[in-house]
Design a protein around this motif. Sequence first.
Motif, PDB file in Angstrom:
ATOM      1  N   LYS A  10     -28.628 -10.846   2.392  1.00 20.71           N
ATOM      2  CA  LYS A  10     -27.197 -10.774   2.168  1.00 20.71           C
ATOM      3  C   LYS A  10     -26.466 -10.679   3.493  1.00 20.71           C
ATOM      4  CE  LYS A  10     -27.737  -8.469  -2.292  1.00 20.71           C
ATOM      5  NZ  LYS A  10     -27.413  -7.272  -3.083  1.00 20.71           N
ATOM      6  N   PRO A  11     -25.183 -11.041   3.524  1.00 19.07           N
ATOM      7  CA  PRO A  11     -24.427 -10.916   4.770  1.00 19.07           C
ATOM      8  C   PRO A  11     -24.418  -9.497   5.309  1.00 19.07           C
ATOM      9  CG  PRO A  11     -23.241 -12.277   3.186  1.00 19.07           C
ATOM     10  CD  PRO A  11     -24.413 -11.720   2.461  1.00 19.07           C
ATOM     11  N   GLU A  12     -24.364  -8.486   4.416  1.00 19.16           N
ATOM     12  CA  GLU A  12     -24.353  -7.116   4.897  1.00 19.16           C
ATOM     13  C   GLU A  12     -25.643  -6.768   5.629  1.00 19.16           C
ATOM     14  OE1 GLU A  12     -23.601  -8.138   1.953  1.00 19.16           O
ATOM     15  OE2 GLU A  12     -21.467  -7.707   1.719  1.00 19.16           O
ATOM     16  N   VAL A  15     -25.642  -8.073   9.185  1.00 19.01           N
ATOM     17  CA  VAL A  15     -24.839  -7.251  10.086  1.00 19.01           C
ATOM     18  C   VAL A  15     -25.561  -5.967  10.436  1.00 19.01           C
ATOM     19  CG1 VAL A  15     -22.655  -6.037  10.318  1.00 19.01           C
ATOM     20  CG2 VAL A  15     -22.729  -8.227   9.150  1.00 19.01           C
ATOM     21  N   SER A  49     -17.288  -3.599  12.869  1.00 18.11           N
ATOM     22  CA  SER A  49     -17.655  -3.811  11.486  1.00 18.11           C
ATOM     23  C   SER A  49     -18.287  -2.547  10.917  1.00 18.11           C
ATOM     24  CB  SER A  49     -18.650  -4.977  11.403  1.00 18.11           C
ATOM     25  OG  SER A  49     -19.790  -4.686  12.170  1.00 18.11           O
ATOM     26  N   THR A 194     -24.019 -16.436   7.814  1.00 16.27           N
ATOM     27  CA  THR A 194     -24.761 -15.241   7.411  1.00 16.27           C
ATOM     28  C   THR A 194     -23.943 -13.973   7.550  1.00 16.27           C
ATOM     29  OG1 THR A 194     -25.680 -14.962   9.645  1.00 16.27           O
ATOM     30  CG2 THR A 194     -26.925 -16.321   8.098  1.00 16.27           C
ATOM     31  N   LEU A 195     -22.767 -14.060   8.166  1.00 26.25           N
ATOM     32  CA  LEU A 195     -21.926 -12.889   8.399  1.00 26.25           C
ATOM     33  C   LEU A 195     -20.796 -12.825   7.388  1.00 26.25           C
ATOM     34  CD1 LEU A 195     -21.603 -13.012  12.289  1.00 26.25           C
ATOM     35  CD2 LEU A 195     -22.935 -11.387  10.954  1.00 26.25           C
ATOM     36  N   PRO A 196     -20.256 -11.631   7.154  1.00 28.16           N
ATOM     37  CA  PRO A 196     -19.075 -11.528   6.291  1.00 28.16           C
ATOM     38  C   PRO A 196     -17.878 -12.224   6.922  1.00 28.16           C
ATOM     39  CG  PRO A 196     -20.143  -9.390   6.553  1.00 28.16           C
ATOM     40  CD  PRO A 196     -20.787 -10.316   7.538  1.00 28.16           C
ATOM     41  N   ASP A 197     -16.826 -12.323   6.171  1.00 28.67           N
ATOM     42  CA  ASP A 197     -15.624 -13.007   6.631  1.00 28.67           C
ATOM     43  C   ASP A 197     -15.030 -12.295   7.845  1.00 28.67           C
ATOM     44  OD1 ASP A 197     -13.590 -14.873   6.676  1.00 28.67           O
ATOM     45  OD2 ASP A 197     -12.313 -13.706   5.308  1.00 28.67           O
ATOM     46  N   THR A 199     -16.143 -11.862  10.739  1.00 23.01           N
ATOM     47  CA  THR A 199     -17.114 -11.125  11.546  1.00 23.01           C
ATOM     48  C   THR A 199     -17.908 -12.126  12.376  1.00 23.01           C
ATOM     49  OG1 THR A 199     -17.260  -9.446   9.826  1.00 23.01           O
ATOM     50  CG2 THR A 199     -18.983  -9.439  11.494  1.00 23.01           C
ATOM     51  N   GLU A 411     -15.852  -7.401  13.962  1.00 22.35           N
ATOM     52  CA  GLU A 411     -14.848  -8.074  13.143  1.00 22.35           C
ATOM     53  C   GLU A 411     -13.659  -8.394  14.029  1.00 22.35           C
ATOM     54  OE1 GLU A 411     -12.013  -7.346   9.215  1.00 22.35           O
ATOM     55  OE2 GLU A 411     -13.508  -5.854   9.823  1.00 22.35           O
TER      56      GLU A 411
END
Length: 665
Positions: A10-12, A15, A49, A194-197, A199, A411
């Motif tokens: 997951k993206p989380e 990170v 982040s 692979t990263l959240p928005d 970020t 972020e």
Amino acid sequence: MEKKQEKQEKPEEAVRRPLYLYDLPAEVLNSLSLKADAGSPEQLSEQLSPETTPTQLQSPGPATPDSSFVGSQACSLCSLTFVTVQEQRDHLKTDLHHYNLKQKLNDLNPVTESQFEKLVGDLDESLSGSDTSGSEDEEGDGTSRKDTTLSALLKKQATLADRQRNPGNEAGEKSSKNPRGTGKPPLLWFSSPTLPDKTYYGVYRAIFTPEELAREDVIVEAIKQRQLAPILMPKPPKDVSSVPPAYNGRHIFLCMIGGGHFAAMVVSLAPKQSKHASTGPMNREAIVLAHKTFHRYTTRRKQGGSQSANDNAKGTAHSAGSSLRRYNEQALVEDVRELLRDWKALIDTSDLLFIRATGTTNRRTLFGPYDGQVMRGNDPRMRGFPFSTRRATQNELMRSFIELTRLKVKELTVAVPLPIATEDTTTKQKAPVKPGVPKLSEEEETALHHTTQIQALIRRSKLPALLAYLKTSSLDPNTFRFYPSDSQQNHHAPTALHLAAAQNSAPLVAGLLARGGADPTLRNDEAKTPFEIAGDRATRDAFRVARAELGEAAWDWEEAAVPPALKREEAEKRAERERKEKEKEEKERWRVEEEKLKREGPKVKTSTARAGAAGGILGGGVPRSAQEKREEEARGLTPEQRMRLDRERRARAAEERMRKLQGGG
């Protein structure tokens, strides 16, 4: 099952885990793309982040002091929290804290650590904080590092302000001065699915060559060419005094010198695969090919600067301390140059050379000129550290290596342009513009509240209250992580079990494992389990006893790095046996001392028997020890006089050692 699910990350998760630049996962490496306007940070505002790499030590928050940072181990001015009181004291000596003090005196907003690093990013040399003591880490240019850094930074800001007021003088100044700094931010930012928005991944510019930085279209390809597969290599010998063997793989050289401290290290860029490799790159270890540290007494305590700088400014001093410092300066130069000659093969084949050597004396030590010179100041591989560094130690070099080679995760959001301050032609004063204070979300406030309550209960060893709080708050000790996760304390101990182990609280560890259902296989941002950060044997035995009582099927104890099970009765018997052995040894020592005193009696020299007041036989007393004589000499003196007397004693001792070294005594 859990290991299979990690393939679909997951993206989380991307990170949360640290990523090594020279061994990136395929899903990250193939998805990197250079962010537009990556070199224009003035158009962006940075926010950490929720999960970041372990090398990100700066704390998030507003530029102004926040009440959430007020406490016994916090700095409300700089919005930082600390694990120990010593870390808080060390922070008060840093350039960041002194700069914020000057900002407050001028009615300006303080800056965060990341903002401060940007302010000094284009200065000539990297900054140096203090690892343990500010008085011992002073450079050899005649001024302390604090004064040098602040003076340089304030002078630069004053120059920029003058250029804005007088644009016509800018051309003349540019022609007369050629600053070495590029003025660009130290990090390049990359986007990835692979990263959240909003970020991004960050990589230090110093890793790349000038040719690669000149063409942005080859930056990603340059990262792909730097990928190295993990290798199997035995640990280096503990005795590194001999010449290290040649190494054909890619490696870098790191070196720091200042204040009589010298540290150097050669690290392989190819990581070493650890035994827990199945969990991913978090368990890749660095391979240190060679390392060495020196320390010589060369700086004038409480006065600043080296002895040579003081001699050049005020003339040659003739005290015993000055002679000792001159001797140590020359000995340090010889030791460093001899080490560089021994490491010449490794240095010549290094990909990059990261050097911190501020001051004429320190730079001359490394770059000469001298016969058999190894390093030169114009080497294109040479770089400065693009972040703040502390005292030259082996641990600081390893921290710097990790900081340089780990991807940063932040972020980045487009900053709202602030209104331009208008200038009144009559008063010549600009209206100050204060940035808004970002507020925490409801989830963040709740997480911060739970973190404060749980950590307070753990520090006070309140096991029943801790278990009750977790139950009433519906918190799982395995899924709840302390907030904010990027603070130094939470980076080292992110869970309740980690913190209990770090506090050496064996009862809390036993209770969390047996009654709280805590998972001992969880790892912190340094890839360490709770057992691996336990500081004493009683706490480690609590893990082994829990393994015996909970059973092998409860957890993967091998993954948790817990040794074989230990029965509670055996642990208690061993503790009782060790306690009795210590008591027996203490009683035996007292018995021997009493027999010796009865057999020999109080011995005195003939000279001490001449006066009863001297404590001899005629006076009915025992001969005075050296400590008692020193205390009697210092009795009735003021603190300043005692310090002067103590310096004279040390000077006489130093002169005696110098005579013995020179064969004169």
